[in-house]
Design a protein around this motif. Structure first.
Motif, PDB file in Angstrom:
ATOM      1  N   UNK A  13       1.258  -1.103   0.319  1.00  0.00           N
ATOM      2  CA  UNK A  13      -0.047  -0.421   0.012  1.00  0.00           C
ATOM      3  C   UNK A  13       1.030   1.132  -0.073  1.00  0.00           C
ATOM      4  N   UNK A  14       0.033   2.308  -0.669  1.00  0.00           N
ATOM      5  CA  UNK A  14       1.253   3.759  -0.464  1.00  0.00           C
ATOM      6  C   UNK A  14       0.787   5.100  -1.104  1.00  0.00           C
ATOM      7  N   UNK A  15       1.101   5.694  -0.416  1.00  0.00           N
ATOM      8  CA  UNK A  15       0.585   7.494  -1.019  1.00  0.00           C
ATOM      9  C   UNK A  15       1.583   8.511  -1.531  1.00  0.00           C
ATOM     10  N   UNK A  16       0.564   8.896  -1.996  1.00  0.00           N
ATOM     11  CA  UNK A  16       1.633   9.859  -2.943  1.00  0.00           C
ATOM     12  C   UNK A  16       1.259  11.311  -3.167  1.00  0.00           C
ATOM     13  N   UNK A  17       1.691  11.948  -2.129  1.00  0.00           N
ATOM     14  CA  UNK A  17       1.618  14.069  -2.678  1.00  0.00           C
ATOM     15  C   UNK A  17       2.374  14.544  -3.844  1.00  0.00           C
ATOM     16  N   UNK A  18       2.058  14.770  -5.265  1.00  0.00           N
ATOM     17  CA  UNK A  18       2.795  14.970  -5.734  1.00  0.00           C
ATOM     18  C   UNK A  18       2.060  16.881  -5.432  1.00  0.00           C
ATOM     19  N   UNK A  19       3.352  17.697  -6.342  1.00  0.00           N
ATOM     20  CA  UNK A  19       3.081  18.749  -6.511  1.00  0.00           C
ATOM     21  C   UNK A  19       4.109  19.426  -7.926  1.00  0.00           C
ATOM     22  N   UNK A  32      -1.232  -6.317   3.641  1.00  0.00           N
ATOM     23  CA  UNK A  32      -2.774  -5.710   3.936  1.00  0.00           C
ATOM     24  C   UNK A  32      -2.879  -4.582   3.657  1.00  0.00           C
ATOM     25  N   UNK A  33      -3.791  -4.710   2.827  1.00  0.00           N
ATOM     26  CA  UNK A  33      -4.400  -2.910   2.781  1.00  0.00           C
ATOM     27  C   UNK A  33      -5.391  -2.388   4.221  1.00  0.00           C
ATOM     28  N   UNK A  34      -5.868  -0.851   4.510  1.00  0.00           N
ATOM     29  CA  UNK A  34      -5.880  -0.519   5.409  1.00  0.00           C
ATOM     30  C   UNK A  34      -6.587   0.927   5.612  1.00  0.00           C
ATOM     31  N   UNK A  40      -4.621   8.350   7.877  1.00  0.00           N
ATOM     32  CA  UNK A  40      -3.770   8.923   8.412  1.00  0.00           C
ATOM     33  C   UNK A  40      -2.117   8.880   7.775  1.00  0.00           C
ATOM     34  N   UNK A  41      -1.885   8.685   6.768  1.00  0.00           N
ATOM     35  CA  UNK A  41      -0.695   8.815   5.570  1.00  0.00           C
ATOM     36  C   UNK A  41      -1.226  10.026   5.005  1.00  0.00           C
ATOM     37  N   UNK A  42      -2.312   9.795   4.407  1.00  0.00           N
ATOM     38  CA  UNK A  42      -2.699  11.622   3.525  1.00  0.00           C
ATOM     39  C   UNK A  42      -2.906  12.856   4.703  1.00  0.00           C
ATOM     40  N   UNK A  47      -0.053  17.587   5.915  1.00  0.00           N
ATOM     41  CA  UNK A  47       0.715  18.675   7.077  1.00  0.00           C
ATOM     42  C   UNK A  47       1.992  18.233   6.706  1.00  0.00           C
ATOM     43  N   UNK A  48       2.708  17.330   6.012  1.00  0.00           N
ATOM     44  CA  UNK A  48       4.291  17.967   5.547  1.00  0.00           C
ATOM     45  C   UNK A  48       4.847  19.018   3.992  1.00  0.00           C
TER      46      UNK A  48
END
Length: 273
Positions: A13-19, A32-34, A40-42, A47-48
């Motif tokens: 599982x992964x989450x990415x933010x592209x700017x 596992x995908x929760x 929480x990653x989003x 925030x980062x």
């Protein structure tokens, strides 16, 4: 363009933010995908980067094929976030994400008007993912400057023996061998495709589970690519191209791509194996 990408269709599982050209991400290869963990990653990535959800241009969703539960989680999380922030979504298949990773260097060189780095001249990709039950998800893709990658034919699920490259250009009109009696391309057709000058970069964990796939004529496999799974950073980059091409949709229209409706063998099938 600001894109948030959600990938939970496989065991990683992964989450990415592209700017723009900057990408930050979180990833865990846990099997596992929760939904709670993804959210929480989003929150952490927003925030980062100092970005509010409503400031994004779109949310990219991995729609499968892959693990049924994971695909549903990807779609549901993307839909929930998009509805809440009134954002469009960009659906991307797992196979497309893998193909984009395989062809990214070639695409970058083409957009810059230069020459691809050594070893990056392959313009076609063959992603394969383990579909369990003795089968793989697979498809053949070509690099495309506008959309990132384009599917040749259709994505499919089947036994490793059914995986085949497209026949040579012109098919039967150019004297290409006909398909076998089962409807699958014959070995001669596969060789004809290789002779047509096409080379396909193999990518995805289907190749580590079924090493015989790497022996298809015209396929090139690098060791690290046999362990590759779709990553949200690639998903975000591909989705940005699709969004720019006008392919973002209303979140209500987002739907999973399963390719099959069976998740396990029956007791009788298991007994007969």
């Amino acid at each position: 363009m600001r894109i948030l990408a959600i990938e939970a269709s496989t065991e990683a599982s992964s989450v990415a933010l592209m700017n723009g050209t900057e990408v930050i991400f979180r990833m865990q290869d846990s099997g596992r995908s929760q939904a709670e963990g993804l959210l929480a990653w989003v929150r952490a990535l927003l925030a980062e980067s100092g970005t509010a959800l409503a400031e994004l241009d779109a949310i990219a969703a991995s729609v499968g094929p892959g693990a049924f539960t994971g695909v549903r989680v990807s779609v549901a999380v993307a839909q929930g976030l998009a509805f809440g922030a009134d954002l469009p979504v960009v659906p991307v298949m797992t196979l497309e994400t893998l193909a984009y990773h395989a062809l990214a260097e070639q695409l970058a060189a083409g957009s810059a008007g230069g020459t691809a780095p050594a070893g990056a001249g392959v313009r076609y990709a063959l992603p394969c993912l383990d579909a369990r039950m003795g089968e793989v998800y697979w498809g053949c893709f070509a690099a495309d400057a506008r959309r990132g990658v384009c599917l040749e034919g259709r994505a499919a699920v089947g036994q490793p023996a059914t995986v085949a490259l497209p026949a040579a250009h012109g098919s039967a009109a150019a004297g290409a061998p006909a398909p076998s009696a089962t409807g699958e391309p014959s070995p001669a057709a596969l060789v004809a495709s290789a002779r047509d000058g096409r080379r396909y970069r193999a990518i995805g964990r289907g190749f580590s589970v079924y090493p015989e796939l790497a022996r298809i004529p015209g396929v090139q496999l690098q060791a690290e690519d046999a362990l590759r799974l779709p990553h949200a950073a690639d998903l975000a980059a591909l989705a940005a191209l699709r969004a720019a091409a006008g392919e973002a949709i209303d979140p209500a229209d987002l739907s999973p791509v399963y390719l099959r409706d069976k998740v396990a063998f029956t007791e009788a099938e298991r007994a007969g194996k």
